[in-house]
Motif scaffolding. Structure first.
Motif, mmCIF file in Angstrom:
data_model
loop_
_atom_site.group_PDB
_atom_site.id
_atom_site.type_symbol
_atom_site.label_atom_id
_atom_site.label_comp_id
_atom_site.label_asym_id
_atom_site.label_seq_id
_atom_site.Cartn_x
_atom_site.Cartn_y
_atom_site.Cartn_z
ATOM 1 N N THR A 9 0.819 -1.202 0.000
ATOM 2 C CA THR A 9 0.000 0.000 0.000
ATOM 3 C C THR A 9 0.849 1.247 0.000
ATOM 4 O O THR A 9 1.924 1.281 0.581
ATOM 5 C CB THR A 9 -0.908 0.012 1.239
ATOM 6 N N PRO A 10 0.394 2.322 -0.646
ATOM 7 C CA PRO A 10 1.160 3.538 -0.689
ATOM 8 C C PRO A 10 1.512 4.086 0.675
ATOM 9 O O PRO A 10 2.615 4.557 0.901
ATOM 10 C CB PRO A 10 0.237 4.493 -1.463
ATOM 11 N N LEU A 133 3.611 4.310 -5.206
ATOM 12 C CA LEU A 133 3.748 4.597 -3.780
ATOM 13 C C LEU A 133 2.766 5.645 -3.288
ATOM 14 O O LEU A 133 2.719 5.922 -2.090
ATOM 15 C CB LEU A 133 5.173 5.074 -3.473
ATOM 16 N N VAL A 134 1.996 6.261 -4.195
ATOM 17 C CA VAL A 134 1.086 7.344 -3.798
ATOM 18 C C VAL A 134 -0.331 7.032 -4.269
ATOM 19 O O VAL A 134 -0.553 6.181 -5.126
ATOM 20 C CB VAL A 134 1.546 8.701 -4.390
ATOM 21 N N GLU A 135 -1.283 7.765 -3.709
ATOM 22 C CA GLU A 135 -2.682 7.618 -4.093
ATOM 23 C C GLU A 135 -2.886 8.160 -5.513
ATOM 24 O O GLU A 135 -2.154 9.041 -5.967
ATOM 25 C CB GLU A 135 -3.581 8.376 -3.111
ATOM 26 N N PRO A 136 -3.906 7.633 -6.231
ATOM 27 C CA PRO A 136 -4.130 8.079 -7.606
ATOM 28 C C PRO A 136 -4.316 9.578 -7.768
ATOM 29 O O PRO A 136 -3.879 10.151 -8.770
ATOM 30 C CB PRO A 136 -5.402 7.313 -8.010
ATOM 31 N N ASP A 137 -4.943 10.244 -6.788
ATOM 32 C CA ASP A 137 -5.186 11.675 -6.955
ATOM 33 C C ASP A 137 -3.934 12.523 -6.725
ATOM 34 O O ASP A 137 -3.954 13.737 -6.907
ATOM 35 C CB ASP A 137 -6.318 12.152 -6.040
ATOM 36 N N VAL A 278 -2.572 18.222 -14.957
ATOM 37 C CA VAL A 278 -3.023 16.913 -15.433
ATOM 38 C C VAL A 278 -4.052 16.329 -14.471
ATOM 39 O O VAL A 278 -5.077 15.782 -14.893
ATOM 40 C CB VAL A 278 -1.827 15.961 -15.607
ATOM 41 N N ASP A 279 -3.794 16.433 -13.164
ATOM 42 C CA ASP A 279 -4.748 15.908 -12.174
ATOM 43 C C ASP A 279 -6.109 16.593 -12.284
ATOM 44 O O ASP A 279 -7.152 15.968 -12.062
ATOM 45 C CB ASP A 279 -4.190 16.100 -10.756
ATOM 46 N N PRO A 342 -1.895 -0.864 -13.654
ATOM 47 C CA PRO A 342 -0.983 -0.685 -12.516
ATOM 48 C C PRO A 342 0.046 -1.788 -12.369
ATOM 49 O O PRO A 342 1.169 -1.526 -11.934
ATOM 50 C CB PRO A 342 -1.932 -0.653 -11.319
ATOM 51 N N GLU A 343 -0.305 -3.029 -12.714
ATOM 52 C CA GLU A 343 0.628 -4.136 -12.512
ATOM 53 C C GLU A 343 1.709 -4.193 -13.586
ATOM 54 O O GLU A 343 2.629 -5.010 -13.519
ATOM 55 C CB GLU A 343 -0.139 -5.470 -12.479
#
Length: 416
Positions: A9-10, A133-137, A278-279, A342-343
């Motif tokens: 998990t991140p 390592l971080v959340e998608p947002d 981009v976000d 993601p994988e």
């Protein structure tokens, strides 16, 4: 991967604010090894008594080596623990830089440059690692931070190479870079978190997956094309710039090339902002802005034909625009591809970056030939043509937040 795995998990990886900054610094220091030889072309030519166009092959071979390393080594980021892989490659890079700095002949310098390029793929292992390592947002923002480090390394590398080469000879940048790279290997070996491999397939399957992803993922191909065209124009301009500045029109030293690169380093401050855009607005909107900036850069760069102070100002402004276009476009493109599967982020990045650096190598070759045959005006035309081709592709392609649904997560079956 089980959610109970502490590395899964991140939040558990410690990817707060400091780690992305350290990873960004590592990206900059390592990628600089691919770019500082561009500023040394005239010095290498004089040192070995060869033509400048022949000496420019050193930069081209290094980029070709980088493209080979991207295809052959970066997929291992999905198969092996990244921390030992990263530190091992940095150590190999340091040894190759030492060999280049001590090379007694141009042939050995070319061979060492190829090894340097192949092993200097650490940034392209760190980027997908950071994305996981971080959340998608936060993904766009963190990619922008690492990209700022990359930009700083790419642009300040020419300052590093040009200034040190002018005062200490062309060998000094290689030897100093060797020491810095080995030091970086030690620091990252202590700081990076442990991560579990995402794939269990055999090495040939990983390589085959890269080609399958290029075939199957339309948005990956879209990102590839944007970067191939703009990065090709970018490499053409920077490769020819050293020949223009040290040639009869300006008759200045390689230190001037380094100072122009220092001005262009202002683009590194745009990359984190590009990640935030981009976000919020999507990758395609940022891509469009970058394509328009590249076309503007091609026009402004023609001021270099004027010579004197006016020409230098025009070159500085044009190169800054071009750097902003390429580097912010990179943020948008990688945010798009890391949202696909993601994988398989390392394999997606392999396909993307291999094609990008093949485009950069072609741009370096075309830029040197265009300048030798038709002069600086032909190089500017080459940059403009690349921007127009990319803009035409943008106009006919599909668009979306990341160019594709960000929640797609189908496995790459061949790597299982």
């Amino acid at each position: 991967m089980s959610r109970k795995d502490p590395r899964a998990t991140p939040a558990s990886t410690g990817a707060g604010r400091r780690l992305p900054l350290l990873m960004a610094l590592a990206c900059g220091v390592s990628v600089a090894n691919v770019y500082f030889p561009q500023a040394l072309t005239p010095l290498v030519a004089r040192g070995f008594g060869i033509a400048p166009a022949t000496a420019a092959v050193v930069a081209t071979v290094t980029q070709l080596g980088y493209a080979a390393g991207l295809f052959l080594l970066v997929p291992l980021g999905d198969r092996l623990p990244r921390r030992p892989l990263i530190t091992g490659l940095l150590t190999l890079t340091g040894l190759a830089l030492l060999a280049a700095g001590l090379a007694p002949a141009s042939g050995l310098l070319l061979a060492a440059g190829g090894v340097v390029g192949a092993a200097t793929v650490v940034p392209q292992l760190l980027l997908p690692m950071a994305a996981g390592l971080v959340e998608p947002d936060r993904r766009g923002s963190v990619i922008g931070t690492l990209q700022a480090g990359l930009i700083g390394g790419i642009l300040l590398a020419r300052t590093f190479g040009g200034v040190l080469g002018e005062h200490l000879g062309w060998r000094a940048p290689y030897l100093i870079a060797a020491a810095l790279t080995v030091l970086l290997a030690v620091v990252l070996g202590r700081a990076l978190p442990g991560t579990a491999p995402a794939a269990q397939g055999r090495y040939p399957s990983l390589l085959a997956d890269t080609l399958r992803l290029l075939r199957d993922e339309r948005q990956l191909r879209r990102s590839v094309f944007f970067q191939v065209t703009l990065f090709g124009g970018f490499s053409a301009a920077w490769t020819a710039l050293a020949l223009l500045i040290t040639g009869p029109r300006y008759d200045l030293g390689t230190q001037t090339v380094g100072l122009l690169a220092l001005i262009g380093a202002g683009s590194m401050f745009c990359a984190p902002a590009a990640g935030r855009w981009v976000d919020r607005l999507g990758a395609d909107r940022v891509n469009l802005w970058c394509l328009l900036a590249a076309l503007a850069a091609a026009a402004v760069l023609t001021a270099g034909l004027l010579g004197g102070a006016t020409g230098l100002v025009g070159l500085a402004v044009g190169l800054l625009l071009l750097d902003v276009a390429v580097q912010c476009g990179q943020v948008a493109n990688q945010a798009r591809i890391f949202a696909l599967r993601p994988e398989a982020r390392s394999r997606l990045n392999t396909g993307y970056m291999t094609c990008a650096f093949l485009g950069g190598s072609a741009g370096s070759w075309l830029g040197a030939r265009a300048y030798a045959t038709l002069g600086w005006g032909a190089v500017c035309a080459l940059v403009g043509l690349a921007g127009l081709v990319a803009l035409a592709t943008y106009a006919v392609g599909g668009r979306g937040r990341y160019g594709a649904r960000s929640d797609r997560s189908q496995p790459v079956t061949a790597a299982r």
